[in-house]
Scaffold this motif. Structure first.
Motif, PDB file in Angstrom:
ATOM      1  N   LEU A   1     -28.640  -6.853  37.617  1.00  0.00           N
ATOM      2  CA  LEU A   1     -27.738  -8.001  37.717  1.00  0.00           C
ATOM      3  C   LEU A   1     -28.517  -9.312  37.694  1.00  0.00           C
ATOM      4  O   LEU A   1     -28.086 -10.294  37.073  1.00  0.00           O
TER       5      LEU A   1
ATOM      6  N   ASP B   1     -21.275 -12.788  36.798  1.00  0.00           N
ATOM      7  CA  ASP B   1     -20.412 -13.200  37.898  1.00  0.00           C
ATOM      8  C   ASP B   1     -19.411 -14.243  37.398  1.00  0.00           C
ATOM      9  O   ASP B   1     -19.803 -15.283  36.858  1.00  0.00           O
ATOM     10  N   LYS B   2     -18.134 -13.970  37.581  1.00  0.00           N
ATOM     11  CA  LYS B   2     -17.102 -14.899  37.118  1.00  0.00           C
ATOM     12  C   LYS B   2     -17.124 -16.220  37.888  1.00  0.00           C
ATOM     13  O   LYS B   2     -16.621 -17.226  37.403  1.00  0.00           O
ATOM     14  N   ASP B   3     -17.685 -16.189  39.099  1.00  0.00           N
ATOM     15  CA  ASP B   3     -17.720 -17.394  39.915  1.00  0.00           C
ATOM     16  C   ASP B   3     -18.946 -18.258  39.639  1.00  0.00           C
ATOM     17  O   ASP B   3     -19.086 -19.336  40.226  1.00  0.00           O
ATOM     18  N   ALA B   4     -19.855 -17.786  38.791  1.00  0.00           N
ATOM     19  CA  ALA B   4     -21.049 -18.562  38.457  1.00  0.00           C
ATOM     20  C   ALA B   4     -20.771 -19.363  37.187  1.00  0.00           C
ATOM     21  O   ALA B   4     -20.343 -18.802  36.176  1.00  0.00           O
TER      22      ALA B   4
ATOM     23  N   TYR C   1     -28.838 -12.041  43.554  1.00  0.00           N
ATOM     24  CA  TYR C   1     -28.919 -10.603  43.245  1.00  0.00           C
ATOM     25  C   TYR C   1     -30.351 -10.089  43.415  1.00  0.00           C
ATOM     26  O   TYR C   1     -30.563  -8.947  43.837  1.00  0.00           O
TER      27      TYR C   1
ATOM     28  N   HIS D   1     -28.218 -12.453  34.634  1.00  0.00           N
ATOM     29  CA  HIS D   1     -27.877 -13.828  35.024  1.00  0.00           C
ATOM     30  C   HIS D   1     -29.010 -14.798  34.680  1.00  0.00           C
ATOM     31  O   HIS D   1     -28.755 -15.922  34.230  1.00  0.00           O
TER      32      HIS D   1
ATOM     33  N   ARG E   1     -22.267  -6.941  35.241  1.00  0.00           N
ATOM     34  CA  ARG E   1     -21.588  -7.962  34.449  1.00  0.00           C
ATOM     35  C   ARG E   1     -21.858  -9.332  35.051  1.00  0.00           C
ATOM     36  O   ARG E   1     -22.219  -9.443  36.219  1.00  0.00           O
TER      37      ARG E   1
ATOM     38  N   ALA F   1     -27.053 -17.372  40.971  1.00  0.00           N
ATOM     39  CA  ALA F   1     -26.503 -16.015  41.128  1.00  0.00           C
ATOM     40  C   ALA F   1     -27.597 -14.973  40.918  1.00  0.00           C
ATOM     41  O   ALA F   1     -27.671 -13.976  41.641  1.00  0.00           O
TER      42      ALA F   1
END
Length: 388
Positions: free
Chosen positions: A325, A301-304, A317, A329, A299, A313
């Motif tokens: 991943l 990244d919520k922080d990206a 990965y 992204h 999924r 990100a």
């Protein structure tokens, strides 16, 4: 039926098969392949949803026709053909059609819309899998861990052990001075520096003869305890494995200390008990932290945030070898900023590494059309075409 509806049916069909509802999964996946017979994951999951071996054979052959490099489908097909008494070698895949003209990338950026795929090789995996059944890599990642209680306990134990160790050194130094006949009360008189110099001069001479070796071991032990205390206080990840090592060394010192006339029985017992407590708490902390691991999902990244955040990100990965991943992204970065040529290059390479050659070619062709002066795109396209 538009692509979004097809992807939704595919997602629901895969979920139904995972949950054991093969009849519903079969119905949904059949609707997917009727709408678009070029969707490889639909044929793969359909082969798991049908009961008739001949239907499984057709589904696996269709998956291989789309992607002849799918080793999972090829292995299953060979086993099934052997079971049915057919030839062992499956027929060669038909030549791949020319890649379609460039089309806009989907905004969801997930190649197969499957969060349970292997984050490394991108092949299908079950929700309950702890390791990928294809590449063998671990599919677990650190989860939320409530370790404040372990940290505080070890900080207190280490601090107490350090203070006790300092007192032991002071006591041993005083005892050694008395044994040499020095009036140690004079140490408090700052004017008699020569007495201090003489005492520590003798201490150096003891070290040369090996008498002061226990002092050196004690100083080393206290230095390790200071380093460990700082690691625990700042909550470093390596603090808990380091505690195991220091606690084992401390337990050994508690056993050796009395034999070299450095520790008394009571002091050695206290040292040993503190070492055991530290060892037990550190072991429980490591066990608890490992139990907190969760399934690694493919999924975003919520922080990206933003195109550059998604791209960075993806690079992170990729360095870890998590190509699935990385791919989602990079593609999300493309969706947010389709004018950036480097996003197309990295997304195309990541998709090719996952064996998704058709999609990789579409991405690279789109990038080449936006940056026709960049010769790297043509080289990448030729490499992907050669590797199909």
């Amino acid at each position: 039926m538009d692509p979004a509806q097809i992807q939704q049916l595919l997602k629901e069909g895969i979920a139904a098969v995972r949950q054991g509802d093969r009849a519903r999964g079969r119905e949904l996946l059949l609707r997917v392949v009727e709408a678009d017979e070029r969707i490889e994951p639909a044929w793969l999951w359909l082969s798991a949803a049908v009961d008739d071996p001949n239907d499984k054979l057709v589904a696996l052959e269709n998956a291989l026709a789309i992607n002849s490099h799918n080793t999972q489908a090829r292995t299953q097909l060979q086993a099934l053909r052997k079971q049915l008494g057919l030839a062992q070698t499956p027929p060669p895949a038909p030549p791949s059609p020319a890649p379609p003209p460039p089309t806009p990338l989907p905004s969801d950026a997930d190649p197969d819309d499957d969060p349970y795929q292997c984050a490394y090789c991108g092949r299908p995996a079950q929700e309950a899998d702890a390791a990928c059944p294809h590449c063998g890599r671990s599919l677990l990642a650190p989860g939320a861990w409530q370790g404040r209680g372990f940290q505080n306990s070890l900080v207190i134990l280490t601090g107490f052990n350090l203070q006790f160790g300092i007192l032991q050194i002071l006591g041993a130094v005083l005892a050694a001075g008395i044994a040499q006949g020095y009036d140690l009360s004079l140490f408090a008189r700052l004017g008699q520096i020569e007495l201090v110099t003489a005492f520590f001069g003798d201490f150096v001479s003891w070290a040369k003869t090996g008498v002061a070796i226990p002092f050196g071991a004690a100083f080393t032990r206290d230095f390790l305890l200071i380093v460990l205390f700082l690691m625990l206080y700042t909550d470093m990840d390596a603090a808990y494995p380091a505690t195991l090592g220091v606690a084992l060394l401390d337990a050994a010192w508690a056993i050796i200390g009395p034999s070299v006339n450095y520790l008394g029985f009571v002091a050695a017992a206290i040292n040993f008990i503190l070492a055991l407590f530290m060892l037990a708490v550190a072991a429980l902390a490591l066990w608890s932290r490992r139990r907190a691991r969760v399934r690694l999902l493919v999924r975003l990244d919520k922080d990206a945030h933003g195109a550059l955040g998604m791209y960075q990100a993806g690079r992170a990965y990729r360095r870890r070898g998590q190509w699935a991943l990385a791919a989602i992204h990079f593609q999300k970065a493309l969706a947010l900023k389709p004018s950036e040529a480097r996003f197309y290059k990295d997304a195309g390479v990541a998709l090719a590494r996952l064996g998704r050659y058709a999609k990789a070619l579409r991405v690279l062709e789109e990038g080449a059309s936006r940056a026709p002066e960049d010769p790297v795109f043509r080289k990448l396209i030729e490499t992907v075409q050669a590797g199909r």
